[in-house]
Scaffold this motif. Structure first.
Motif, PDB file in Angstrom:
ATOM      1  N   ASP A   1     -18.775 -15.678 -27.955  1.00 16.85           N
ATOM      2  CA  ASP A   1     -19.699 -16.708 -27.069  1.00 16.85           C
ATOM      3  C   ASP A   1     -18.836 -17.314 -26.118  1.00 16.85           C
ATOM      4  O   ASP A   1     -19.215 -18.420 -25.443  1.00 16.85           O
ATOM      5  CB  ASP A   1     -20.074 -17.870 -28.190  1.00 16.85           C
ATOM      6  N   GLY A   2     -17.928 -16.510 -25.788  1.00 21.78           N
ATOM      7  CA  GLY A   2     -17.022 -17.226 -24.606  1.00 21.78           C
ATOM      8  C   GLY A   2     -17.639 -17.007 -23.166  1.00 21.78           C
ATOM      9  O   GLY A   2     -18.520 -16.208 -22.809  1.00 21.78           O
ATOM     10  N   ASP A   3     -16.813 -17.392 -22.151  1.00 22.19           N
ATOM     11  CA  ASP A   3     -17.235 -17.445 -20.728  1.00 22.19           C
ATOM     12  C   ASP A   3     -17.325 -15.879 -20.295  1.00 22.19           C
ATOM     13  O   ASP A   3     -16.649 -14.986 -20.732  1.00 22.19           O
ATOM     14  CB  ASP A   3     -16.303 -18.065 -19.844  1.00 22.19           C
ATOM     15  N   PRO A   4     -18.302 -15.536 -19.263  1.00 17.61           N
ATOM     16  CA  PRO A   4     -18.305 -14.277 -18.640  1.00 17.61           C
ATOM     17  C   PRO A   4     -17.212 -13.870 -18.227  1.00 17.61           C
ATOM     18  O   PRO A   4     -16.611 -14.787 -17.299  1.00 17.61           O
ATOM     19  CB  PRO A   4     -19.503 -14.603 -17.793  1.00 17.61           C
ATOM     20  N   CYS A   5     -16.848 -12.834 -18.273  1.00 18.31           N
ATOM     21  CA  CYS A   5     -15.567 -12.138 -17.449  1.00 18.31           C
ATOM     22  C   CYS A   5     -16.007 -11.286 -16.263  1.00 18.31           C
ATOM     23  O   CYS A   5     -17.208 -10.598 -16.014  1.00 18.31           O
ATOM     24  CB  CYS A   5     -14.643 -11.267 -18.395  1.00 18.31           C
ATOM     25  N   ALA A   6     -14.927 -11.123 -15.270  1.00 16.45           N
ATOM     26  CA  ALA A   6     -15.266 -10.332 -14.080  1.00 16.45           C
ATOM     27  C   ALA A   6     -15.624  -8.870 -14.448  1.00 16.45           C
ATOM     28  O   ALA A   6     -16.251  -8.211 -13.612  1.00 16.45           O
ATOM     29  CB  ALA A   6     -14.188 -10.606 -13.246  1.00 16.45           C
ATOM     30  N   CYS A   7     -15.249  -8.515 -15.647  1.00 10.34           N
ATOM     31  CA  CYS A   7     -15.579  -7.116 -16.008  1.00 10.34           C
ATOM     32  C   CYS A   7     -16.864  -6.828 -16.563  1.00 10.34           C
ATOM     33  O   CYS A   7     -17.251  -5.664 -16.733  1.00 10.34           O
ATOM     34  CB  CYS A   7     -14.511  -6.736 -17.202  1.00 10.34           C
ATOM     35  N   GLY A   8     -17.787  -7.775 -16.567  1.00  5.72           N
ATOM     36  CA  GLY A   8     -19.150  -7.783 -17.203  1.00  5.72           C
ATOM     37  C   GLY A   8     -19.251  -8.151 -18.622  1.00  5.72           C
ATOM     38  O   GLY A   8     -20.293  -8.438 -19.239  1.00  5.72           O
ATOM     39  N   GLY A   9     -18.008  -8.299 -19.247  1.00  3.66           N
ATOM     40  CA  GLY A   9     -18.094  -8.795 -20.794  1.00  3.66           C
ATOM     41  C   GLY A   9     -17.914 -10.056 -20.888  1.00  3.66           C
ATOM     42  O   GLY A   9     -18.083 -10.979 -19.890  1.00  3.66           O
ATOM     43  N   ARG A  10     -17.835 -10.575 -21.840  1.00  5.91           N
ATOM     44  CA  ARG A  10     -17.661 -11.993 -22.385  1.00  5.91           C
ATOM     45  C   ARG A  10     -16.515 -12.387 -23.188  1.00  5.91           C
ATOM     46  O   ARG A  10     -16.188 -11.418 -24.315  1.00  5.91           O
ATOM     47  CB  ARG A  10     -19.039 -12.501 -22.950  1.00  5.91           C
ATOM     48  N   GLY A  11     -15.918 -13.451 -22.984  1.00  5.37           N
ATOM     49  CA  GLY A  11     -14.710 -13.884 -23.940  1.00  5.37           C
ATOM     50  C   GLY A  11     -13.522 -13.019 -23.894  1.00  5.37           C
ATOM     51  O   GLY A  11     -12.996 -12.965 -24.989  1.00  5.37           O
ATOM     52  N   CYS A  12     -13.086 -12.212 -22.797  1.00  6.69           N
ATOM     53  CA  CYS A  12     -12.202 -11.246 -22.844  1.00  6.69           C
ATOM     54  C   CYS A  12     -10.831 -12.220 -22.689  1.00  6.69           C
ATOM     55  O   CYS A  12     -10.843 -13.166 -22.461  1.00  6.69           O
ATOM     56  CB  CYS A  12     -12.205 -10.511 -21.449  1.00  6.69           C
ATOM     57  N   VAL A  13      -9.824 -11.234 -23.255  1.00  4.46           N
ATOM     58  CA  VAL A  13      -8.482 -12.050 -23.444  1.00  4.46           C
ATOM     59  C   VAL A  13      -8.042 -12.519 -21.987  1.00  4.46           C
ATOM     60  O   VAL A  13      -7.732 -13.641 -21.969  1.00  4.46           O
ATOM     61  CB  VAL A  13      -7.330 -10.852 -23.757  1.00  4.46           C
ATOM     62  N   GLU A  14      -8.457 -11.617 -20.895  1.00  2.28           N
ATOM     63  CA  GLU A  14      -7.964 -11.738 -19.538  1.00  2.28           C
ATOM     64  C   GLU A  14      -8.621 -13.161 -18.906  1.00  2.28           C
ATOM     65  O   GLU A  14      -8.136 -14.167 -18.377  1.00  2.28           O
ATOM     66  CB  GLU A  14      -8.309 -10.773 -18.651  1.00  2.28           C
ATOM     67  N   ARG A  15      -9.759 -13.516 -19.467  1.00  6.36           N
ATOM     68  CA  ARG A  15     -10.682 -14.686 -19.069  1.00  6.36           C
ATOM     69  C   ARG A  15     -10.094 -15.993 -19.606  1.00  6.36           C
ATOM     70  O   ARG A  15     -10.329 -16.872 -19.215  1.00  6.36           O
ATOM     71  CB  ARG A  15     -12.101 -14.405 -19.490  1.00  6.36           C
ATOM     72  N   ILE A  16      -9.051 -15.705 -20.563  1.00  6.13           N
ATOM     73  CA  ILE A  16      -8.554 -16.717 -21.347  1.00  6.13           C
ATOM     74  C   ILE A  16      -7.089 -17.123 -20.994  1.00  6.13           C
ATOM     75  O   ILE A  16      -6.518 -18.145 -20.798  1.00  6.13           O
ATOM     76  CB  ILE A  16      -8.693 -16.778 -22.623  1.00  6.13           C
ATOM     77  N   ALA A  17      -6.463 -15.896 -20.807  1.00  9.52           N
ATOM     78  CA  ALA A  17      -5.002 -15.835 -20.948  1.00  9.52           C
ATOM     79  C   ALA A  17      -4.486 -15.546 -19.582  1.00  9.52           C
ATOM     80  O   ALA A  17      -3.167 -15.784 -19.437  1.00  9.52           O
ATOM     81  CB  ALA A  17      -4.399 -14.789 -22.078  1.00  9.52           C
ATOM     82  N   SER A  18      -4.999 -15.292 -18.770  1.00  6.52           N
ATOM     83  CA  SER A  18      -4.321 -14.934 -17.328  1.00  6.52           C
ATOM     84  C   SER A  18      -4.038 -16.175 -16.569  1.00  6.52           C
ATOM     85  O   SER A  18      -4.483 -17.271 -16.796  1.00  6.52           O
ATOM     86  CB  SER A  18      -5.293 -14.095 -16.252  1.00  6.52           C
ATOM     87  N   GLY A  19      -3.156 -16.099 -15.752  1.00  6.16           N
ATOM     88  CA  GLY A  19      -2.558 -17.166 -14.924  1.00  6.16           C
ATOM     89  C   GLY A  19      -3.507 -18.157 -14.261  1.00  6.16           C
ATOM     90  O   GLY A  19      -3.819 -19.268 -14.458  1.00  6.16           O
ATOM     91  N   PRO A  20      -4.450 -17.695 -13.430  1.00  6.71           N
ATOM     92  CA  PRO A  20      -5.634 -18.354 -12.910  1.00  6.71           C
ATOM     93  C   PRO A  20      -6.457 -19.105 -13.927  1.00  6.71           C
ATOM     94  O   PRO A  20      -6.897 -20.206 -13.644  1.00  6.71           O
ATOM     95  CB  PRO A  20      -6.322 -17.373 -12.150  1.00  6.71           C
ATOM     96  N   HIS A  21      -6.797 -18.498 -14.953  1.00  6.66           N
ATOM     97  CA  HIS A  21      -7.694 -19.320 -15.613  1.00  6.66           C
ATOM     98  C   HIS A  21      -6.759 -20.278 -16.841  1.00  6.66           C
ATOM     99  O   HIS A  21      -7.435 -21.123 -17.122  1.00  6.66           O
ATOM    100  CB  HIS A  21      -8.182 -17.986 -16.919  1.00  6.66           C
ATOM    101  N   ILE A  22      -5.500 -20.212 -16.862  1.00  6.17           N
ATOM    102  CA  ILE A  22      -4.827 -21.197 -17.662  1.00  6.17           C
ATOM    103  C   ILE A  22      -4.891 -22.414 -16.872  1.00  6.17           C
ATOM    104  O   ILE A  22      -5.023 -23.437 -17.143  1.00  6.17           O
ATOM    105  CB  ILE A  22      -3.342 -20.623 -17.763  1.00  6.17           C
ATOM    106  N   ALA A  23      -4.532 -22.082 -15.430  1.00  5.69           N
ATOM    107  CA  ALA A  23      -4.724 -23.196 -14.491  1.00  5.69           C
ATOM    108  C   ALA A  23      -5.983 -23.938 -14.295  1.00  5.69           C
ATOM    109  O   ALA A  23      -6.047 -25.014 -14.294  1.00  5.69           O
ATOM    110  CB  ALA A  23      -4.067 -22.666 -13.106  1.00  5.69           C
TER     111      ALA A  23
ATOM    112  N   GLY B   1       1.206 -30.460  -4.949  1.00  5.13           N
ATOM    113  CA  GLY B   1      -0.057 -29.754  -5.008  1.00  5.13           C
ATOM    114  C   GLY B   1      -0.129 -28.288  -5.576  1.00  5.13           C
ATOM    115  O   GLY B   1      -1.413 -27.891  -5.559  1.00  5.13           O
ATOM    116  N   ASP B   2       0.651 -27.993  -6.186  1.00  3.62           N
ATOM    117  CA  ASP B   2       0.967 -26.719  -6.812  1.00  3.62           C
ATOM    118  C   ASP B   2       0.003 -26.695  -8.049  1.00  3.62           C
ATOM    119  O   ASP B   2       0.554 -27.569  -9.049  1.00  3.62           O
ATOM    120  CB  ASP B   2       2.370 -26.313  -7.145  1.00  3.62           C
ATOM    121  N   ALA B   3      -0.951 -25.921  -7.946  1.00  4.81           N
ATOM    122  CA  ALA B   3      -1.945 -25.807  -8.967  1.00  4.81           C
ATOM    123  C   ALA B   3      -1.937 -24.451  -9.934  1.00  4.81           C
ATOM    124  O   ALA B   3      -2.947 -24.056 -10.304  1.00  4.81           O
ATOM    125  CB  ALA B   3      -3.377 -26.253  -8.680  1.00  4.81           C
ATOM    126  N   SER B   4      -0.635 -23.879  -9.727  1.00  5.31           N
ATOM    127  CA  SER B   4      -0.441 -22.433 -10.379  1.00  5.31           C
ATOM    128  C   SER B   4      -0.346 -22.673 -11.860  1.00  5.31           C
ATOM    129  O   SER B   4       0.066 -23.701 -12.540  1.00  5.31           O
ATOM    130  CB  SER B   4       0.487 -21.789  -9.665  1.00  5.31           C
TER     131      SER B   4
END
Length: 318
Positions: A171-193, A207-210
């Motif tokens: 039930d996670g957030d939509p991912c850029a790949c078209g899926g939902r709740g992917c590992v990348e959508r949660i664990a990639s750098g931009p999504h951690i930030a 101002g570093d928000a990385s």
């Protein structure tokens, strides 16, 4: 010095790197150009050609017998094409054919960047000596690759082991790949930030928000920053454990910029893995940092192009 050289290309959205790599994994000659990622496809190819031309200027060039390419994806090794998300001018671009032409007809091997990193780690890094391994790149995205029965397993198109698009939250957030709740959508750098910012974390005066800044805050004791890494680690652990249950790997090697967070990531990752990898045949699974660093793409491209007993098989040759 060995004359058994390979031409290696590491193609990403920021830079195009090239090298002549010997049989011992030593880089003998380097060349690099910025990727003109917002330009048309032929302009990007000119940058690749410029790298190859610089390498060709070396007296060692004549000793290179094959070419390996590790590219940002998606790649299609069966067709010899690439469509990097961050290089919009390349869609189904025939990179194998074009590089083969530019290198005098040498055989060309294409793999995705996650598979290249896996080949590098199996040949020269933390997965060396392991017959069954998963290697991950956790950065702007999350990619990966597999070693099974002692050999690189890229799959028909060169994308096998792409752990970033395993769904770990139905039930996670939509991912850029078209899926939902992917590992990348949660664990990639931009999504951690992003998650840290949404939960109330604020960058320092610079101002570093990385994700690196979030990691520094977590290291300094910020609970919101730490919680964002905990969530990323949980997603990675779920994906790693699922992969281990499916194909029986005994080690997971984690590289990429986010892995630079060190124990901020690895401590909760190991903790979470104990909760997910519970079956008897995956309980001994270990997670370690990658060792090949920024040269992983070049070393992996070389390993894929020149299979050896401790390296990999190649999915396509032009």
């Amino acid at each position: 010095m060995s004359t058994d050289l390979v031409v290696a290309l590491d193609i990403g959205g920021t830079k195009i790197a090239g090298a002549l790599v010997d049989a011992g994994g030593r880089i003998q000659v380097r060349a690099q150009r910025p990727t003109p990622a917002r330009e048309d496809g032929e302009t990007v190819m000119k940058a690749v050609t410029a790298v190859l031309d610089e390498l060709a200027g070396s007296p060692l060039w004549a000793s290179a017998g094959a070419v390996g390419i590790g590219s940002a994806g998606p790649v299609d090794a069966s067709a010899g094409t690439v469509s990097p998300v961050n290089v919009p001018g390349w869609r189904d671009f025939p990179i194998v054919e074009r590089v083969q032409r530019a290198t005098g007809g040498r055989p060309v091997t294409l793999v995705g960047d996650g598979v290249a990193m896996t080949a590098a780690e199996h040949w020269q890094g933390a997965a060396r000596g392991h017959d069954n391994a998963l290697c991950l790149v956790v950065s702007t995205g999350v990619g990966g690759g597999l070693v099974l029965d002692g050999r690189l397993h890229p799959g028909p198109t060169g994308n096998a082991g792409h752990i970033g698009h395993i769904s770990v939250d139905l039930d996670g957030d939509p991912c850029a790949c078209g899926g939902r709740g992917c590992v990348e959508r949660i664990a990639s750098g931009p999504h951690i930030a992003r998650r840290a910012l949404e939960a109330g974390w604020r960058p320092g005066p610079d101002g570093d928000a990385s994700a690196a800044a979030v990691a520094a805050a977590a290291r300094a004791g910020d609970p919101v920053a730490a919680a964002s890494f905990e969530r990323a680690a949980q997603a990675l652990a779920a994906g790693i454990a699922a992969t281990a249950s499916l194909v029986e790997i005994d080690i997971a090697v984690v590289g990429g910029g986010v892995a630079g967070a060190g124990e901020v990531l690895f401590a909760p990752l190991r903790r979470s893995l104990r909760s997910y990898a519970t079956l008897s045949f995956v309980r001994g699974l270990t997670v370690v940092p990658a060792l090949t660093g920024t040269d992983a793409g070049l070393l992996g491209a070389a390993a894929a192009a020149a299979p050896r007993t401790d390296a990999s098989t190649a999915p396509i040759r032009g």
